[in-house]
Design an enzyme around this catalytic site. Structure first.
Site, PDB file in Angstrom:
ATOM      1  N   GLU A   1       0.941  -1.096   0.197  1.00  0.00           N
ATOM      2  CA  GLU A   1       0.055  -0.017  -0.043  1.00  0.00           C
ATOM      3  C   GLU A   1       0.871   1.359   0.131  1.00  0.00           C
ATOM      4  OE1 GLU A   1      -3.452   0.924  -0.015  1.00  0.00           O
ATOM      5  OE2 GLU A   1      -2.402   2.933   0.153  1.00  0.00           O
TER       6      GLU A   1
ATOM      7  N   ILE B   1     -13.281  -0.728 -10.303  1.00  0.00           N
ATOM      8  CA  ILE B   1     -14.322  -0.861  -9.049  1.00  0.00           C
ATOM      9  C   ILE B   1     -14.880   0.336  -8.695  1.00  0.00           C
ATOM     10  CG2 ILE B   1     -14.608  -2.176  -7.019  1.00  0.00           C
ATOM     11  CD1 ILE B   1     -13.440  -4.067  -9.368  1.00  0.00           C
ATOM     12  N   GLU B   2     -15.743   0.853  -9.499  1.00  0.00           N
ATOM     13  CA  GLU B   2     -16.675   1.802  -8.663  1.00  0.00           C
ATOM     14  C   GLU B   2     -18.190   1.344  -8.105  1.00  0.00           C
ATOM     15  OE1 GLU B   2     -18.246   4.616 -11.875  1.00  0.00           O
ATOM     16  OE2 GLU B   2     -17.686   3.158 -13.364  1.00  0.00           O
TER      17      GLU B   2
ATOM     18  N   CYS C   1     -17.701  13.635  22.217  1.00  0.00           N
ATOM     19  CA  CYS C   1     -18.810  13.752  21.184  1.00  0.00           C
ATOM     20  C   CYS C   1     -19.516  12.161  20.897  1.00  0.00           C
ATOM     21  CB  CYS C   1     -18.604  14.446  19.782  1.00  0.00           C
ATOM     22  SG  CYS C   1     -17.935  16.095  20.003  1.00  0.00           S
TER      23      CYS C   1
ATOM     24  N   HIS D   1     -25.870  -2.321  -1.906  1.00  0.00           N
ATOM     25  CA  HIS D   1     -27.032  -1.923  -3.165  1.00  0.00           C
ATOM     26  C   HIS D   1     -27.787  -3.072  -3.284  1.00  0.00           C
ATOM     27  CE1 HIS D   1     -25.809   2.186  -4.228  1.00  0.00           C
ATOM     28  NE2 HIS D   1     -24.509   1.836  -4.038  1.00  0.00           N
TER      29      HIS D   1
ATOM     30  N   THR E   1     -10.248   5.598  -2.128  1.00  0.00           N
ATOM     31  CA  THR E   1     -11.746   5.453  -2.471  1.00  0.00           C
ATOM     32  C   THR E   1     -12.736   4.802  -1.297  1.00  0.00           C
ATOM     33  OG1 THR E   1     -11.067   5.337  -4.633  1.00  0.00           O
ATOM     34  CG2 THR E   1     -13.236   4.418  -4.277  1.00  0.00           C
TER      35      THR E   1
ATOM     36  N   VAL F   1       4.523   1.310  -5.735  1.00  0.00           N
ATOM     37  CA  VAL F   1       4.939   0.453  -6.870  1.00  0.00           C
ATOM     38  C   VAL F   1       5.192   1.237  -8.133  1.00  0.00           C
ATOM     39  CG1 VAL F   1       4.521  -1.534  -8.763  1.00  0.00           C
ATOM     40  CG2 VAL F   1       3.580  -1.739  -6.195  1.00  0.00           C
TER      41      VAL F   1
END
Lengths: 127, 482, 425
Positions: free
Chosen positions: B31, B334-335, B400, B49, B40, B171
């Site tokens: 990563e 991948i959306e 909070c 969904h 994302t 990378v």
């Protein structure tokens, strides 16, 4: 005669003052609502002064820093000098309000004193 | 030489890594950022969904419906918040032709339980819906999940099962070798038999490094706003408007933690790091959300943010071995519905590699994970027992969200633990609430510094250059007075 | 655990309330404080300017707090530090937690809410741009500098000219940071006039009115902000954008009373102040529950917090005494106190002529800057008070005194209205 508009900083009211200056001397202050405003107006034109507040590190205390102030006003032009002179100064716990932290700061004749109590940190002895 | 290297520790990369850890394979995740879930995967709607949006017959449709079906069991096993609260696609048109099209599509995709409702029926379910709503498509199988926790859970469970994580590792180049692939990174060279490209908005860059059959990913920005938990009861379902060519439009949804989320916009941009919000975007979110729910208490917005979806030209998931690069498995484009599909994508990719590499099953695989212990969920007795054993659980840091020091320490020390303020925030919610870390950040910094044995000046928010403090009082001032 | 009076929050309000309650005969008092010391936010307000009204001398925040802390100690008032009140109930049970004692419950006969306020964050303003490190609310920066001793940045832009913003401009400048500009959305500063002089002018820090931040640059750390002028409705004017390189953005854009606990028991809140609606006794809509300080409405001066909190403490003591002697709260008729023309709100929101003391302080804020205007109080149509004020600004809290003697004749009035009237020639 010269006039100078000022905002009084003596208290939160922030009176709008007018200082009338003649021959480099303040002859009259108007707009003030108390005698302190008059005094402020006169001084602000000729020799402005301020209280300076800051913090310095404290060793062995329940807080890492202790807040400090100049015990009385110092010349406005000496503010940054005062801040520089505070560099490197460290207090050691316990500190009580009013304790002297730095003497005659930046040659102003004014001491810097603590404004907070910092107790000694009680460390538990490890076994 | 590692058997499989996964590039990207987002939700797909970690889902794949976890599935691969079910085999006797050495698996490593590279990563470029310092934590999982920082691109994302951290900035999306958190929706599971139902699956009526995708074109029937596509991989997107298949994996969406499959991912949706997997979510319940997964949430249980991995201890992540998931609620199947159902969704409504609302229509302001008299003719519900678009809803009917979605309904038909849903049927073909295998979505169960859908129903087209009248405006009044929809309002009976969701009383704050606009009076202008004429009809709605109800899909009871839609749900919401915490996108961070899904990602962390995959990563932690993968790590427990032997997957190694290398952060701050970018990378730079990929080359084919005789028996696999070689990855040039800023941290040296890595070699692997198989490489999974789950690099989100950079997936095309990585793919194109090694494949002649180019693909293109466009970052599609989506801006969001989050409302305070105090108004969390305002909606209970995921409320969509009819989709447009840029996607599913601006939605309004409760989150698994009781906030309300509005967004996203959809705007194609060039900058793959362009996660800034814009005045236009935020005002679009406000306007469109108000059209669905005119009474939305927009004075309760506590934060806004933007995420980038990895939009591929063909609007289809590209999952599979690159035709001209043996062992290079794409997981690109991948959306949305990527988050929903992630569990299915993980399985799909792992099956694919298993078929190619023929590894043995890992008999020691542990398929459950326990999330960060939340003292609020305990009885008084249990909570007091916990505090006696570990007093930090009695020390509330974030007022909070009522997060204790104990939870923050857990977030830091668990597998793939938090190293930054944002890492702590996304794992524990400390700083996620209405004051947005105003009160708790100094204390959280202190805990991070103590637990990682780092100087405060080394504590970061998120990213290498994101230091919080720039110096020590009385030590970094100019020598000269003015 | 049982207590006569539990006070939530040991800042200036809680301390003054506790002291007044003790002095008025309440023996079993417990203050719950979430921090590791009493004094609340005053501990980080190391500048001077506190206490002129209360002590007739100018003190720093920690010194002002220390006077109250010492008095509370002297009076033997019990307090628990590092203790967070988690919830309260309508019948005044408080659930709290600490590392030392775990989770515990206290049954109280009366409660005083003094939890203070929080700062509005960037998100609430919906300033577009990135979300890098280097954006702090002014109070957070103040804590980092004054309590922790860390500098949060070197080149600073401040949005909001409320007092904390002004104070932090000077503070950062004193410690060697470059404060490039203080931007203010409104056509006037939200802070005290004297702070403009001694925090900005003294350090040559420009104040730009009618200006806001329209973009934040820098993905990981702030690299700069874009300022723009705004029109009379506060909307940015295209073409006026100016990019200012900086590594830090401090926000001083408003304080919000922290009423999450209050909401939990249905305490009625005022939509303007975001604090509880209280009567002349500082009592909220829930019997036996009182509020004072910044949880009630945001103050400009701590001296007024102490004064108001002392009232709350005294009235809570009175309530407890009546309860002990078996007198239950009589049905009292109250006249609503209404914010009229030019006035944003009033505290209190109602008054009982029978139950009020000889003098009642009504605090309020004006909606915009007013010169040579009158503060007037009407009982129905009858003007009771008419005081000329040379200047009034929203940043400064105003007050007007109501005399019981004068109100006696208007016990059946429908309302008492505080309003601003233009000077009559």
């Amino acid at each position: 005669m010269e006039r100078k508009e000022l905002i009084c900083i003596c208290c939160p009211m922030g009176c709008a003052l007018t200082a009338e200056i003649e021959n480099g001397e303040v002859c009259r202050v108007t707009g003030n609502t108390c005698p302190r405003g008059d005094a402020y107006g006169r001084k602000e034109v000729t020799n402005p002064t301020r209280i300076v507040t800051s913090v310095v590190p404290v060793r062995g205390g329940t807080s890492g820093m202790v807040s400090v102030k100049t015990a009385s006003d110092i010349p406005k032009g000496k503010i940054m000098e005062c801040m520089n002179a505070l560099r490197g100064i460290q207090a050691a716990a316990p500190v009580r309000i009013g304790d002297m932290i730095a003497e005659n700061i930046a040659d102003t004749g004014v001491d810097v004193i603590a404004t907070k109590n910092v107790d000694v940190l009680q460390r538990r002895c490890g076994g | 030489m590692t058997d499989v290297i996964v590039i990207g520790a987002g939700v797909c990369g970690t889902a794949v890594a976890r599935e691969l850890s079910k085999y006797k394979l050495s698996v490593m995740v590279l990563e470029k950022e310092e934590d999982v879930c920082v691109q994302t995967s951290k900035a999306n709607s958190g929706i599971v969904h139902a699956g009526y949006d995708a074109r029937p017959g596509t991989l997107m449709a298949e994996l969406n419906v499959k991912g949706n079906r997997m979510m319940e069991e997964l949430a249980q096993k991995l201890d992540i918040p998931f609620v199947r609260n159902g969704s409504l696609v609302i229509s302001f048109e008299k003719t519900a032709s678009e809803l009917e099209r979605l309904y038909e599509q849903g049927i073909r995709n295998g979505v169960e339980g859908m129903k087209i409702l009248t405006g009044d029926e929809a309002r009976a379910m969701e009383p704050n819906l606009s009076k202008e709503v004429k009809a709605a498509l109800f899909a009871p199988t839609a749900g919401i999940v915490c996108p961070f926790e899904l990602n962390y859970a995959f990563a932690e469970n993968a790590a427990v099962n032997g997957v190694e994580f290398r952060f701050d590792t970018e990378v730079k180049n990929i080359t084919k070798t005789g028996n696999g692939l070689e990855l040039d990174t800023n941290q040296g060279v890595y070699r692997a038999g198989y490489v999974v490209n789950a690099a989100g908005v950079y997936a095309d860059v990585l793919h194109n490094m090694v494949s002649g059959q180019k693909i293109r990913i466009t970052p599609r920005k989506g801006e969001y706003m989050l409302l305070d938990r105090g108004v969390g009861g305002f909606v209970s379902h995921v409320i969509f408007q009819e989709p447009s060519k840029y996607g599913k439009g601006v939605l309004v949804t409760p989150t698994t933690h009781g906030n309300i989320l509005l967004g996203p916009t959809a705007c194609d941009i060039e900058n793959r790091e362009g996660t800034n919000t814009t005045a236009e975007g935020l005002s679009e979110v406000r306007e469109k959300a108000l059209r669905s729910l005119p009474g939305l208490p927009l004075d309760q917005v506590i934060t806004s943010f933007a995420g980038l979806r990895a939009h591929e030209d063909g609007h289809e998931f590209i999952i599979g071995e690159a035709p001209d690069v043996k062992g290079f498995i794409d997981c690109a484009g991948i959306e949305s519905p990527g988050l929903t599909s992630a569990p299915a994508i993980g399985l799909y990719v792992a099956d694919l590699i298993a078929a190619l590499a023929g590894p043995e099953r890992n008999p020691q695989f542990i398929d459950t994970r326990t999330g960060i212990l939340d003292p609020k969920k305990l009885s008084v007795k249990e909570r007091n027992r916990l505090i006696r054993v570990k007093p930090e659980y009695g020390n509330i840091v974030c007022r909070c969200e009522m997060v204790s020091e104990g939870e923050i320490m857990d977030a830091i020390h668990r597998p793939v633990g938090a190293r930054t303020l944002d890492g702590v925030k996304r794992r524990t919610r400390a700083g996620m609430g209405r004051c947005q870390s105003g009160f708790c950040s100094p204390k959280t910094m202190e805990i991070l510094s103590r637990e990682w044995k780092l100087a405060q000046s080394e504590i970061r928010k998120s990213g290498k250059a994101s230091g919080i403090i720039t110096g020590i009082v009385k030590e970094d001032r100019k020598e000269d007075s003015e | 655990m049982k207590k006569e009076l539990v006070i939530i929050g040991g800042g200036p309000a809680g301390l003054a309330a506790a002291i007044a309650a003790k002095e008025n005969g309440v023996n079993e008092i417990l203050i719950l404080e979430r921090d590791h010391e009493l004094g609340g936010i005053l501990n980080q307000c190391i500048h001077n300017g506190f206490g002129l009204h209360t002590f007739q001398e100018e003190l720093t925040g920690p010194e002002y707090a220390a006077r109250f802390i010492e008095k509370a100690e002297r009076l033997g008032i019990e307090y628990k530090l590092n203790t967070m009140a988690l919830s309260i109930t309508k019948d005044r049970k408080v659930t709290a937690v600490s590392a030392k004692e775990g989770m515990f419950e206290i049954e109280a006969d009366a409660l005083i809410l003094s939890m203070g306020c929080r700062e509005r964050p960037r998100g609430a303003l919906q300033i577009p741009g990135y979300r890098p490190a280097g954006i702090y609310s002014a109070g957070t920066a103040q804590k980092l500098v004054n309590i922790e001793g860390y500098m949060p940045g070197r080149e600073v832009v401040i949005l909001g000219s409320g007092d904390i913003g002004l104070i932090m401009a000077r503070r950062m400048a004193l410690e060697g940071a470059k404060v490039k500009v203080v931007a203010e959305l409104m056509p006037y500063s939200g802070g005290l006039k004297r702070n403009i002089v001694q925090c900005l002018s003294d350090f040559d820090i420009p104040l730009r009115l009618n200006t806001t931040v329209v973009d934040i640059a820098g993905k990981e750390r702030v690299e700069g902000v874009t300022l723009a002028s705004v029109d009379e409705k506060g909307r940015p004017i295209a073409g006026t954008e100016e990019y200012i390189p900086c590594d830090t953005l401090l926000l001083s854009v408003g304080l919000i009373p922290e009423n999450e606990l209050s909401k939990g028991i249905g305490v009625a809140l005022n939509h303007v102040t975001k604090g509880p609606v209280v009567n002349e006794r500082m009592e909220t809509s829930v019997e036996g529950v009182y509020a004072c300080g910044n949880v009630l409405h945001v103050h400009d001066l701590v001296d007024f917090v102490s004064e108001e909190a002392a009232c709350a403490g005294r009235y809570a003591a009175e309530y407890l005494a009546e309860k002990r002697s078996g007198i239950s709260e009589r049905e009292v008729s109250r006249i609503p106190v209404i914010a009229g023309y030019g006035v944003r709100y009033t505290v209190p929101s109602s008054v009982s002529v029978d139950r009020m003391e000889e003098l009642l302080t009504v605090r309020f804020r004006v909606k915009d800057v007013r010169r040579n205007c009158f503060i007037s109080v009407y009982a129905d149509n009858k003007r009771l008070v008419h005081i000329k004020r040379p200047v009034m600004a929203p940043g400064e809290m105003e007050k007007v005194m109501l005399k019981k003697k004068e109100l006696q004749a208007y016990k059946t009035a429908d309302s008492v209205t505080v309003k601003i009237e233009e000077a009559e020639d």
